[in-house]
Design a protein around this motif. Structure first.
Motif, PDB file in Angstrom:
ATOM      1  N   SER A 152      36.991  19.673 -54.634  1.00 13.18           N
ATOM      2  CA  SER A 152      38.170  20.540 -54.529  1.00 13.18           C
ATOM      3  C   SER A 152      38.057  21.754 -55.439  1.00 13.18           C
ATOM      4  N   THR A 172      45.268  26.554 -45.095  1.00 11.50           N
ATOM      5  CA  THR A 172      44.714  25.328 -45.662  1.00 11.50           C
ATOM      6  C   THR A 172      45.561  24.145 -45.225  1.00 11.50           C
ATOM      7  N   GLU A 174      45.948  20.249 -46.398  1.00 11.99           N
ATOM      8  CA  GLU A 174      45.519  19.401 -47.501  1.00 11.99           C
ATOM      9  C   GLU A 174      46.419  18.183 -47.648  1.00 11.99           C
ATOM     10  N   ILE A 177      48.354  19.171 -51.479  1.00 10.75           N
ATOM     11  CA  ILE A 177      47.880  20.459 -51.975  1.00 10.75           C
ATOM     12  C   ILE A 177      47.557  20.313 -53.460  1.00 10.75           C
ATOM     13  N   GLN A 190      49.436  27.452 -47.107  1.00  8.94           N
ATOM     14  CA  GLN A 190      48.966  26.123 -47.499  1.00  8.94           C
ATOM     15  C   GLN A 190      49.932  25.072 -46.966  1.00  8.94           C
ATOM     16  N   SER A 192      50.789  20.908 -46.481  1.00  6.20           N
ATOM     17  CA  SER A 192      50.549  19.571 -47.009  1.00  6.20           C
ATOM     18  C   SER A 192      50.841  18.535 -45.933  1.00  6.20           C
ATOM     19  N   GLY A 218      41.282  19.827 -45.790  1.00  9.76           N
ATOM     20  CA  GLY A 218      41.033  19.080 -47.019  1.00  9.76           C
ATOM     21  C   GLY A 218      39.979  18.003 -46.881  1.00  9.76           C
ATOM     22  N   GLU A 219      39.969  17.318 -45.752  1.00 12.77           N
ATOM     23  CA  GLU A 219      38.963  16.267 -45.527  1.00 12.77           C
ATOM     24  C   GLU A 219      38.838  15.998 -44.034  1.00 12.77           C
ATOM     25  N   SER A 241      35.477  22.411 -45.197  1.00 11.77           N
ATOM     26  CA  SER A 241      36.049  21.065 -45.303  1.00 11.77           C
ATOM     27  C   SER A 241      35.186  20.227 -46.234  1.00 11.77           C
TER      28      SER A 241
END
Length: 395
Positions: A152, A172, A174, A177, A190, A192, A218-219, A241
């Motif tokens: 990260s 983004t 995530e 976040i 961003q 979440s 994020g993943e 990613s």
């Protein structure tokens, strides 16, 4: 076990105050993670090692009350889901990512320190080739490594550089976040998972309709997310990613193997076409008691594209090594050797974290011998080489 409004109103938050005291001690000691576990002492990860912060047992009842004080109205969500991710603002300069969960003896929680200040690529002392990933216009860039290896932090540094140097729209996605980016030259939205969107897949599909230039996922946790991310990269977007894989070769295998066998050839061809780079990380103790990231860096070339397309992943590490001078790519062992030669890590740690310790030792010894012959080079390296040889003779 669920909490009602009356119970919430009667909480005095004394136990949460105690945990905040442990968090402050950990921060002051330069730690990264605080571990709170029912029927155990509170511990912190400091310089990579788990250290007790007191001899006082944190009881099962205290852990339960702590969870209620921390989560308040979200406590019932923890009871339902059995684990929960959230971000906890400690003060203006410090935030924590928390995972709180049930385990055999009660409730546990792990606090991961999230620095508010986003360090640059150069401040992190990452290889110069990492800058090139911030300059790309399209394709897929992956940052990989085990949990806690700094993925990260590296991604945040790349996003920060893009934010300062380009005029783009960044989205983004995530969970949760971690690093908060303020709009500079870019617009950054961003989101979440759980708070701003229901899932990575939903947010990623929606992102394609939101005029993005760059998407950070994020993943890549499942086949649906990987499929959409590959599609986004294939249609002209720049996608970043992470994956919990050890190196570039395993990363390619992981992406392809997620899909059914009848789909794997198609997916492999797509990966060969869109993959621009893989940054894989390991954290290694430094000689001054801190930790630094050792990186393997795959840079997409025609040769790399060919190897992926033809299912010759075993040849990827050698190709990465051969491209160091021309493309800036490097294997873990090349990166570790550079850290050792710069004096940032010890010989023992270099060998201990190497992919092939025997090969790395031969290179170190060969370099030391060459330095002796030419009477130039780093005296510390030569001294370590001679000490190692003396120990070998004594043994």
């Amino acid at each position: 076990m669920k909490m009602d409004q009356n119970e919430l109103e009667n909480l005095n938050f004394d136990i949460l105050k105690k945990i905040r005291g442990y968090l402050r001690r950990m921060i002051d000691a330069g730690g990264s993670d605080l571990h709170v576990k029912a029927n155990a002492v509170v511990r912190a990860r400091i310089n990579g090692e788990i250290i007790p912060l007191s001899g006082e047992i944190f009881s099962k009842d205290e852990a339960l009350i702590f969870a209620k004080e921390l989560l308040r109205t979200r406590f019932n969500e923890l009871v339902e889901k059995k684990e929960l991710d959230l971000v906890y603002p400690f003060d203006e300069a410090t935030r924590f990512r928390i995972n709180i969960f049930f385990q055999m003896e009660g409730i546990s929680a792990v606090f991961r320190l999230i620095p508010v200040k986003i360090l640059t690529i150069d401040e992190l002392a990452l290889p110069q080739v990492v800058h090139t990933f911030a300059q790309m216009e399209r394709g897929l860039v992956l940052v990989t490594g085990v949990t806690g290896s700094g993925k990260s932090t590296t991604l945040a540094a790349i996003m920060h550089e893009i934010n300062l140097t380009k005029r783009k729209h960044i989205i983004t996605i995530e969970d949760p976040i971690e690093f908060v980016h303020k709009d500079r030259r870019c617009i950054i939205n961003q989101r979440s998972v759980g708070q701003d969107t229901k899932s990575f897949g939903n947010a990623l599909r929606a992102a394609l309709r939101e005029d993005p230039d760059i998407i950070l996922v994020g993943e890549m946790r499942d086949m649906e997310t990987i499929e959409i991310a590959l599609h986004a990269a294939d249609t002209g977007h720049l996608v970043f990613s992470t994956l919990h894989t050890l190196d570039a070769k395993e990363t390619v295998n992981r992406i392809v193997s997620v899909f059914p066998s009848v789909e794997q050839n198609r997916v492999r061809m797509t990966v060969a076409s869109v993959l621009k780079g893989v940054i894989s990380q390991r954290l290694i103790p430094t000689v001054d008691g801190k930790r630094t990231a050792a990186l393997e860096v795959l840079v997409r070339t025609a040769r790399i594209e060919q190897l992926i397309a033809e299912n010759r992943d075993a040849e990827i590490p050698d190709t990465i090594a051969e491209g160091k001078e021309l493309y800036g790519s490097q294997t873990f062992d090349q990166g570790i050797l550079d850290l050792y030669l710069s004096g940032r890590i010890s010989r023992d740690d270099a060998l201990g974290y190497a992919t092939s310790p025997s090969d790395l030792k031969l290179k170190m010894n060969g370099m030391a011998e060459s330095m002796d012959k030419n009477d130039v080079g780093n005296e510390a390296i030569k001294r370590e080489f001679h000490e190692d040889e003396i120990i070998g003779l004594k043994g």
